[in-house]
Design a protein around this motif. Structure first.
Motif, PDB file in Angstrom:
ATOM      1  N   LEU B 157       0.832  -1.212   0.000  1.00 47.53           N
ATOM      2  CA  LEU B 157       0.000   0.000   0.000  1.00 47.53           C
ATOM      3  C   LEU B 157       0.863   1.256   0.000  1.00 47.53           C
ATOM      4  CD1 LEU B 157      -2.979  -0.650   2.431  1.00 47.53           C
ATOM      5  CD2 LEU B 157      -3.072  -0.347  -0.035  1.00 47.53           C
ATOM      6  N   THR B 158       1.877   1.291   0.879  1.00 45.89           N
ATOM      7  CA  THR B 158       2.706   2.502   0.973  1.00 45.89           C
ATOM      8  C   THR B 158       3.551   2.698  -0.280  1.00 45.89           C
ATOM      9  OG1 THR B 158       4.308   1.208   2.181  1.00 45.89           O
ATOM     10  CG2 THR B 158       2.878   2.610   3.503  1.00 45.89           C
ATOM     11  N   ARG B 159       4.038   1.615  -0.847  1.00 43.62           N
ATOM     12  CA  ARG B 159       4.878   1.747  -2.044  1.00 43.62           C
ATOM     13  C   ARG B 159       4.060   2.141  -3.270  1.00 43.62           C
ATOM     14  NH1 ARG B 159      10.150  -0.017  -1.138  1.00 43.62           N
ATOM     15  NH2 ARG B 159      10.295  -1.558   0.517  1.00 43.62           N
ATOM     16  N   LEU B 160       2.744   1.849  -3.223  1.00 41.68           N
ATOM     17  CA  LEU B 160       1.905   2.130  -4.384  1.00 41.68           C
ATOM     18  C   LEU B 160       1.202   3.483  -4.272  1.00 41.68           C
ATOM     19  CD1 LEU B 160       1.683  -0.316  -6.427  1.00 41.68           C
ATOM     20  CD2 LEU B 160      -0.757  -0.177  -5.980  1.00 41.68           C
ATOM     21  N   GLY B 161       1.118   4.011  -3.041  1.00 40.87           N
ATOM     22  CA  GLY B 161       0.358   5.252  -2.819  1.00 40.87           C
ATOM     23  C   GLY B 161       1.090   6.505  -3.275  1.00 40.87           C
ATOM     24  N   GLU B 162       0.580   7.675  -2.809  1.00 41.79           N
ATOM     25  CA  GLU B 162       1.147   8.959  -3.243  1.00 41.79           C
ATOM     26  C   GLU B 162       2.579   9.153  -2.739  1.00 41.79           C
ATOM     27  OE1 GLU B 162      -1.627  11.889  -1.930  1.00 41.79           O
ATOM     28  OE2 GLU B 162      -3.042  11.430  -3.523  1.00 41.79           O
ATOM     29  N   GLY B 163       2.863   8.607  -1.575  1.00 41.58           N
ATOM     30  CA  GLY B 163       4.201   8.809  -1.005  1.00 41.58           C
ATOM     31  C   GLY B 163       5.202   7.753  -1.439  1.00 41.58           C
ATOM     32  N   ALA B 164       4.926   7.110  -2.583  1.00 41.20           N
ATOM     33  CA  ALA B 164       5.773   5.992  -3.030  1.00 41.20           C
ATOM     34  C   ALA B 164       7.236   6.400  -3.178  1.00 41.20           C
ATOM     35  CB  ALA B 164       5.240   5.445  -4.340  1.00 41.20           C
ATOM     36  N   ALA B 165       7.463   7.571  -3.819  1.00 44.99           N
ATOM     37  CA  ALA B 165       8.834   8.009  -4.057  1.00 44.99           C
ATOM     38  C   ALA B 165       9.542   8.249  -2.719  1.00 44.99           C
ATOM     39  CB  ALA B 165       8.829   9.285  -4.883  1.00 44.99           C
ATOM     40  N   LYS B 166       8.783   8.773  -1.742  1.00 45.83           N
ATOM     41  CA  LYS B 166       9.353   9.070  -0.430  1.00 45.83           C
ATOM     42  C   LYS B 166       9.779   7.764   0.263  1.00 45.83           C
ATOM     43  CE  LYS B 166       7.690  11.441   3.501  1.00 45.83           C
ATOM     44  NZ  LYS B 166       6.496  12.027   4.066  1.00 45.83           N
ATOM     45  N   GLU B 168      10.797   5.102  -1.120  1.00 47.29           N
ATOM     46  CA  GLU B 168      12.041   4.619  -1.726  1.00 47.29           C
ATOM     47  C   GLU B 168      13.245   5.234  -1.016  1.00 47.29           C
ATOM     48  OE1 GLU B 168      12.411   2.220  -3.916  1.00 47.29           O
ATOM     49  OE2 GLU B 168      10.244   1.945  -4.008  1.00 47.29           O
ATOM     50  N   LEU B 169      13.104   6.544  -0.595  1.00 49.83           N
ATOM     51  CA  LEU B 169      14.217   7.241   0.045  1.00 49.83           C
ATOM     52  C   LEU B 169      14.299   6.909   1.539  1.00 49.83           C
ATOM     53  CD1 LEU B 169      13.836  10.741  -1.640  1.00 49.83           C
ATOM     54  CD2 LEU B 169      15.607   9.054  -2.088  1.00 49.83           C
ATOM     55  N   VAL B 170      13.176   7.031   2.230  1.00 47.96           N
ATOM     56  CA  VAL B 170      13.146   6.753   3.679  1.00 47.96           C
ATOM     57  C   VAL B 170      12.073   5.692   3.967  1.00 47.96           C
ATOM     58  CG1 VAL B 170      13.043   7.799   5.976  1.00 47.96           C
ATOM     59  CG2 VAL B 170      13.593   9.214   3.987  1.00 47.96           C
ATOM     60  N   PRO B 171      12.454   4.431   4.002  1.00 47.24           N
ATOM     61  CA  PRO B 171      11.458   3.393   4.264  1.00 47.24           C
ATOM     62  C   PRO B 171      10.871   3.529   5.668  1.00 47.24           C
ATOM     63  CG  PRO B 171      13.561   2.465   3.557  1.00 47.24           C
ATOM     64  CD  PRO B 171      13.801   3.885   3.834  1.00 47.24           C
ATOM     65  N   GLY B 172       9.574   3.288   5.796  1.00 45.98           N
ATOM     66  CA  GLY B 172       8.905   3.391   7.087  1.00 45.98           C
ATOM     67  C   GLY B 172       8.906   2.070   7.834  1.00 45.98           C
ATOM     68  N   PHE B 173       8.115   2.013   8.899  1.00 43.91           N
ATOM     69  CA  PHE B 173       8.059   0.826   9.761  1.00 43.91           C
ATOM     70  C   PHE B 173       7.653  -0.422   8.968  1.00 43.91           C
ATOM     71  CE2 PHE B 173       5.242  -1.922  12.301  1.00 43.91           C
ATOM     72  CZ  PHE B 173       6.172  -2.430  13.194  1.00 43.91           C
ATOM     73  N   TRP B 174       6.547  -0.259   8.180  1.00 40.20           N
ATOM     74  CA  TRP B 174       6.016  -1.424   7.442  1.00 40.20           C
ATOM     75  C   TRP B 174       6.986  -1.897   6.383  1.00 40.20           C
ATOM     76  CZ3 TRP B 174       2.382  -3.480  10.069  1.00 40.20           C
ATOM     77  CH2 TRP B 174       1.495  -2.685  10.802  1.00 40.20           C
ATOM     78  N   ASN B 175       7.651  -0.921   5.731  1.00 38.96           N
ATOM     79  CA  ASN B 175       8.594  -1.299   4.671  1.00 38.96           C
ATOM     80  C   ASN B 175       9.812  -2.015   5.262  1.00 38.96           C
ATOM     81  OD1 ASN B 175       7.747   1.907   4.108  1.00 38.96           O
ATOM     82  ND2 ASN B 175       7.023   0.364   2.647  1.00 38.96           N
ATOM     83  N   ARG B 176      10.311  -1.454   6.366  1.00 40.59           N
ATOM     84  CA  ARG B 176      11.475  -2.088   7.015  1.00 40.59           C
ATOM     85  C   ARG B 176      11.100  -3.477   7.547  1.00 40.59           C
ATOM     86  NH1 ARG B 176      15.764   1.259   7.828  1.00 40.59           N
ATOM     87  NH2 ARG B 176      15.355   3.490   7.742  1.00 40.59           N
ATOM     88  N   GLY B 177       9.891  -3.557   8.089  1.00 40.99           N
ATOM     89  CA  GLY B 177       9.410  -4.838   8.630  1.00 40.99           C
ATOM     90  C   GLY B 177       9.320  -5.886   7.543  1.00 40.99           C
ATOM     91  N   ARG B 178       8.765  -5.485   6.428  1.00 40.99           N
ATOM     92  CA  ARG B 178       8.623  -6.418   5.301  1.00 40.99           C
ATOM     93  C   ARG B 178      10.000  -6.843   4.772  1.00 40.99           C
ATOM     94  NH1 ARG B 178      10.619  -6.765   0.332  1.00 40.99           N
ATOM     95  NH2 ARG B 178       9.390  -8.122  -0.980  1.00 40.99           N
TER      96      ARG B 178
END
Lengths: 292, 296
Positions: B157-166, B168-178
């Motif tokens: 969801l986060t990678r596909l949403g509006e903040g996708a480019a962001k 890529e630069l600073v991964p959030g909790f869910w991205n790091r967790g995954r």
């Protein structure tokens, strides 16, 4: 249109091949049905060992494990499931537990139907355990770990690895070997066959795998189609020999080099066989026209 | 299935089989498709037992025929959208129908994957509830499925949403967790399983190469020659020693002859047999001649 270039020769070749195979198969099915003794199939040790393996697991009271490879639902996995139907039928008669592990959801669904059908047809529906057919994982090594775990935990006495196997083949075979299970295996991948030969008791090599259902059931349709398939194979081998003869004969042929105007032997890409299987619409045209 | 999916173009052009987003025409097509689909399913469910085999045979034949025709029929030229003759008309129809048929395969695969997951959850759920042997592992498996689904979906969801480019630069909790679960754990465990093969090869080779019969002696000798032939220093020494006698006695020549003249033809012969076997099996399945386990 595609048939404007010489690519149609390949298509024609395949069409002729399929038609010839189809004719051979249908003719031999008819022959097999008409024959009283049935058509001859040579002895295949790996398939004779199936009953021995099931008998052993019955004596030991341990389950029979079957794995139809990690490929998707295709001719290979369908053939593996056909063999497993036979294994299950024999195991069901002796009330032997079975485990069929799948790595593909489509294969799992078909396998479940086949196994339940086998039990129903044998009139042993009460012996069918729904959990005996399992979807383990569609990731190669997660599947390898899962199946190895089942082999070790349940101490399977007989294992059948038939189908499309890749790097996980040796993990299965060695794990089963370590607990002394009797193993019948076959992989359509030639890179994995040596591993199975090294670690398993019986291995079906190459097209023996496709002969299995005819060999086990002796059903006229299957036996006839197997004999037809072999005649088809001889025909294709004839085609190959013809190609070799053409190619060899052309090695002695000479041509005049357009640049140096001297006589030289034909290059490999100037030979008939190469040109048939590598169609190029611009071949033979002057270079200027080609550029246009 | 993957083969079918791979053939579908990413975004099919508009044709009889699809429509513009959010238009009445598309909705009508969806409703007609749904009604036909349900009618077909109900028809199959209530079909008399003796009719089931003819239905399966017909479907199998038609499906096989589509792929045969799709492969054999001449393609329409590049950029041709309006047919000029019947052949091109069929070619264009086949081109339009291809993504539809592959979509059928996609939908079927999704349903089947659901059944696969149901099987996993059912077997391990029962084991967990009844506290059978090794129920702890079943619990870990079910927990892993749930955690991976949550992190995977949130990451998607986060990678596909509006903040996708962001992201890529600073991964959030869910991205790091995954990333931790997938790259840090699953991939590593895969690699660990793969590396086990090295030890298994050793034990299998030991058993296979023991001299017990003429065949195993031949196997051992050829394997030794081929293995030694890839050890540079030894090859150099042995080749230098053999060169004055005959070039044919060089280790590299002998190994080359074994692989080129014995191994390659044998592998090709096996592949040839497998290919013909698969073709015959395919024909049997297509024409439903095989009444064994699958179509019996």
């Amino acid at each position: 249109m595609q048939w404007a270039d010489t690519g149609w020769i390949n298509i024609l070749f395949v069409l002729v091949l399929i038609t010839a195979m189809l004719t051979m198969i249908l003719t031999n099915i008819k022959r097999s049905k008409a024959s009283r003794e049935g058509l001859y199939i040579r002895r295949i040790a790996g398939l004779n060992a199936i009953d021995e393996a099931i008998g052993r697991s019955t004596e030991m009271g341990k389950p029979v494990l079957m794995v139809p490879g990690i490929g998707g639902l295709n001719a290979i996995s369908v053939q593996a499931l056909n063999i497993f139907a036979y294994v299950t039928r024999t195991a069901a008669r002796f009330a032997n537990p079975i485990r069929l592990c799948c790595a593909d959801a489509a294969v799992y669904t078909v396998a479940q139907e086949i196994i339940s059908d086998v039990y129903n047809k044998e009139g042993l529906a009460d012996r069918y355990d729904q959990d005996s057919v399992r979807f383990v994982s569609d990731r190669q090594f997660a599947f390898a770990a899962g199946v190895s775990g089942i082999i070790l935990r349940e101490q399977t006495a007989a294992t059948f690895f038939l189908g499309e196997f890749f790097a996980e083949s040796l993990i299965f075979a060695e794990t089963a070997n370590s607990i002394g299970a009797i193993q019948v295996a076959s992989s359509t991948e030639t890179t994995q066959t040596p591993f199975f030969i090294a670690a398993c008791d019986y291995v079906l090599i190459g097209d023996e795998f496709y002969a299995a259902s005819a060999y086990l059931s002796r059903e006229p349709v299957l036996v006839g189609s197997l004999v037809g398939q072999d005649i088809g194979k001889i025909l294709i081998a004839g085609y190959v020999l013809l190609g070799v003869a053409f190619n060899s004969a052309q090695q002695f042929e000479r041509t005049t080099d357009p640049d140096t105007q001297t006589s030289r032997p034909l290059k490999s890409d100037e030979r008939l066989m190469y040109m048939i299987f590598n169609p190029d619409p611009n071949r033979g045209k002057p270079k200027e026209e080609e550029e246009k | 299935m993957n083969f079918l999916i791979a053939q579908a173009p990413a975004t099919p052009p508009l044709n009889f089989w699809n429509g513009d987003n959010a238009t009445a025409g598309l909705w009508i097509k969806i409703i007609i498709g749904l009604v036909l689909g349900f009618a077909l399913m109900i028809g199959l469910l209530f079909a008399p037992t003796r009719m089931r085999r003819p239905i399966v045979v017909t479907f199998t034949f038609l499906a096989g025929l589509f792929w045969m025709v799709q492969w054999l029929w001449p393609r329409a030229g590049e950029g041709v959208t309006e047919p000029t003759n019947a052949t091109e008309g069929v070619a264009l129809w086949l081109k339009d129908a291809l993504p539809v048929v592959t979509d059928f395969a996609n939908i079927l695969t999704a349903f089947l994957l659901g059944l696969g997951i149901y099987s996993l959850v059912s077997i391990h759920g029962k084991r967990l509830i009844k506290k059978q042997t090794d129920w702890v592992f079943s619990g870990i498996l079910l927990l892993s499925i749930v955690i991976m689904m949550i992190f995977g979906y949130a990451d998607w969801l986060t990678r596909l949403g509006e903040g996708a480019a962001k992201v890529e630069l600073v991964p959030g909790f869910w991205n790091r967790g995954r990333d931790l679960l997938f790259d840090g754990m699953l991939q590593q465990m895969d690699a660990a399983m793969f590396s086990l093969i090295a030890f298994f090869i050793l034990s299998a080779a030991y058993r296979a190469f023991r001299i017990r019969s003429i065949e195993s002696t031949i196997l051992l000798s050829t394997a030794l020659i081929v293995m030694i032939s890839i050890m540079g220093a030894i090859v150099f020494m042995l080749d230098s020693a053999a060169a004055p006698v005959s070039n044919n006695l060089k280790l590299s020549e002998i190994a080359g002859w074994i692989t080129g003249s014995l191994q390659t033809p044998a592998i090709r012969a096996i592949n040839f047999g497998v290919g013909v076997g698969a073709l015959a099996m395919g024909i049997r399945l297509w024409l439903s001649l095989d009444r064994g386990g699958v179509s019996g």
